[in-house]
Design a protein around this motif. Structure first.
Motif, PDB file in Angstrom:
ATOM      1  N   UNK A  94       6.623 -20.635  41.806  1.00 52.24           N
ATOM      2  CA  UNK A  94       7.304 -20.097  42.985  1.00 52.24           C
ATOM      3  C   UNK A  94       7.442 -18.590  42.796  1.00 52.24           C
ATOM      4  N   UNK A  95       7.061 -17.838  43.828  1.00 48.27           N
ATOM      5  CA  UNK A  95       7.064 -16.368  43.752  1.00 48.27           C
ATOM      6  C   UNK A  95       8.372 -15.866  44.355  1.00 48.27           C
ATOM      7  N   UNK A  96       9.397 -15.870  43.547  1.00 47.22           N
ATOM      8  CA  UNK A  96      10.781 -15.682  43.977  1.00 47.22           C
ATOM      9  C   UNK A  96      10.967 -14.338  44.695  1.00 47.22           C
ATOM     10  N   UNK A  97      11.392 -14.408  45.959  1.00 49.64           N
ATOM     11  CA  UNK A  97      11.683 -13.210  46.730  1.00 49.64           C
ATOM     12  C   UNK A  97      10.524 -12.658  47.530  1.00 49.64           C
ATOM     13  N   UNK A  98       9.319 -13.171  47.311  1.00 43.69           N
ATOM     14  CA  UNK A  98       8.151 -12.669  48.036  1.00 43.69           C
ATOM     15  C   UNK A  98       8.097 -13.255  49.451  1.00 43.69           C
ATOM     16  N   UNK A  99       7.609 -12.452  50.384  1.00 43.20           N
ATOM     17  CA  UNK A  99       7.344 -12.920  51.741  1.00 43.20           C
ATOM     18  C   UNK A  99       5.894 -13.392  51.791  1.00 43.20           C
ATOM     19  N   UNK A 100       5.697 -14.699  51.988  1.00 44.84           N
ATOM     20  CA  UNK A 100       4.338 -15.237  51.925  1.00 44.84           C
ATOM     21  C   UNK A 100       4.250 -16.530  52.727  1.00 44.84           C
ATOM     22  N   UNK A 101       3.038 -17.022  52.970  1.00 46.34           N
ATOM     23  CA  UNK A 101       2.893 -18.276  53.719  1.00 46.34           C
ATOM     24  C   UNK A 101       3.553 -19.445  52.989  1.00 46.34           C
ATOM     25  N   UNK A 102       4.047 -20.399  53.756  1.00 48.61           N
ATOM     26  CA  UNK A 102       4.746 -21.543  53.168  1.00 48.61           C
ATOM     27  C   UNK A 102       3.892 -22.261  52.131  1.00 48.61           C
ATOM     28  N   UNK A 103       2.599 -22.399  52.403  1.00 49.23           N
ATOM     29  CA  UNK A 103       1.725 -23.124  51.489  1.00 49.23           C
ATOM     30  C   UNK A 103       1.512 -22.445  50.155  1.00 49.23           C
ATOM     31  N   UNK A 104       1.945 -21.187  50.037  1.00 47.41           N
ATOM     32  CA  UNK A 104       1.814 -20.436  48.790  1.00 47.41           C
ATOM     33  C   UNK A 104       3.150 -20.306  48.058  1.00 47.41           C
ATOM     34  N   UNK A 105       4.200 -20.970  48.555  1.00 46.39           N
ATOM     35  CA  UNK A 105       5.555 -20.757  48.040  1.00 46.39           C
ATOM     36  C   UNK A 105       5.842 -21.504  46.747  1.00 46.39           C
ATOM     37  N   UNK A 106       4.992 -22.448  46.374  1.00 42.88           N
ATOM     38  CA  UNK A 106       5.088 -23.042  45.052  1.00 42.88           C
ATOM     39  C   UNK A 106       6.147 -24.105  44.855  1.00 42.88           C
ATOM     40  N   UNK A 107       6.547 -24.799  45.921  1.00 39.84           N
ATOM     41  CA  UNK A 107       7.524 -25.881  45.775  1.00 39.84           C
ATOM     42  C   UNK A 107       6.758 -27.201  45.734  1.00 39.84           C
ATOM     43  N   UNK A 108       6.644 -27.771  44.550  1.00 44.10           N
ATOM     44  CA  UNK A 108       5.840 -28.966  44.365  1.00 44.10           C
ATOM     45  C   UNK A 108       6.339 -30.145  45.183  1.00 44.10           C
ATOM     46  N   UNK A 109       5.414 -30.820  45.869  1.00 45.35           N
ATOM     47  CA  UNK A 109       5.759 -31.969  46.682  1.00 45.35           C
ATOM     48  C   UNK A 109       6.265 -31.616  48.063  1.00 45.35           C
ATOM     49  N   UNK A 110       6.458 -30.329  48.340  1.00 43.91           N
ATOM     50  CA  UNK A 110       6.931 -29.895  49.653  1.00 43.91           C
ATOM     51  C   UNK A 110       5.942 -28.932  50.302  1.00 43.91           C
ATOM     52  N   UNK A 111       5.636 -27.828  49.620  1.00 40.81           N
ATOM     53  CA  UNK A 111       4.706 -26.849  50.189  1.00 40.81           C
ATOM     54  C   UNK A 111       3.323 -26.923  49.554  1.00 40.81           C
ATOM     55  N   UNK A 112       3.191 -27.680  48.479  1.00 41.19           N
ATOM     56  CA  UNK A 112       1.893 -27.825  47.812  1.00 41.19           C
ATOM     57  C   UNK A 112       1.919 -29.057  46.923  1.00 41.19           C
TER      58      UNK A 112
END
Length: 223
Positions: A94-112
């Motif tokens: 998870x790229x904490x604090x970054x503004x990015x697409x949901x699919x790149x947010x790194x939350x396993x089982x939710x966004x990827x």
């Protein structure tokens, strides 16, 4: 075993100019250019970290280091980050604090999907704002972060003169509970820690923050 000595700043050889940070008892992750993408490779893996002379801990981290190497880029950069999992369980970043697409947010089982052991996942996004950020897992994070899985992500401003300093330091302040004679942190401990570390080092193993007497210095820390 991970090298505990602070490495020189990684001066950019391509792209916009910036003043690279100094990572206390650590180093900056190298990159390569592929077209207009800046590519990095992180490897999530068990590491052996010397916390102080004569004291070794078995942690989890990235690229042989805990905390992981600092990622540096510039506002507006297109970054592609390969993450290979060499842990005994799944992970993400998870790229904490970054503004990015949901699919790149790194939350396993939710966004990827989770990154399974032995597999590689590729993150791609454009750096929308400058600042000092973190990266860490959002997969079994209570265990993985307690084992040392985190690192800095420094995004320099497009304008190299914006709040420029002569020397810029980054360090993570973390707490661990490692009992005498043990090597692995007690990951379920939430309050009663016995080690407070600067980039997973404790006195007298912490490198000095060296700067000339008349210097505009900046520092960033996270806990």
């Amino acid at each position: 075993m991970a090298e505990p000595t602070m490495q020189p700043p990684l001066v950019p050889t391509t792209g916009p100019d910036y003043n690279p940070v100094v990572t206390l008892n650590g180093w900056t992750l190298p990159w390569r250019m592929n077209g207009d993408w800046k590519e990095f490779h992180l490897v999530a893996e068990p590491v052996v970290r010397e916390m102080a002379p004569g004291m070794v801990a078995h942690l989890w981290g990235y690229n042989g280091q805990s905390p992981g190497p600092t990622i540096e880029a510039v506002e507006g950069d297109k970054v592609r980050i390969f993450v290979t999992n060499k842990l005994p369980e799944h992970t993400t970043i998870h790229w904490h604090g970054q503004l990015l697409p949901s699919g790149m947010d790194g939350v396993g089982g939710l966004t990827q999907p989770h990154i399974k052991p032995g597999k590689t996942f590729v993150y791609e996004f454009v750096l929308q704002k400058s600042g000092t950020f973190m990266y860490h897992p959002h997969a079994d994070e209570m265990v993985q972060m307690a084992m040392g899985m985190m690192g800095f992500f420094v995004v320099h401003p497009k304008d190299p003169a914006f709040r420029r300093v002569d020397r810029d330091f980054v360090f993570l302040m973390s707490a661990y509970d490692i009992e005498p004679g043990a090597y692995v942190p007690r990951v379920a401990e939430m309050t009663d820690f016995n080690l407070w570390t600067w980039n997973s080092r404790v006195f007298p193993g912490i490198d000095h923050l060296s700067a000339p007497r008349v210097t505009r210095s900046g520092s960033a820390s996270a806990t």
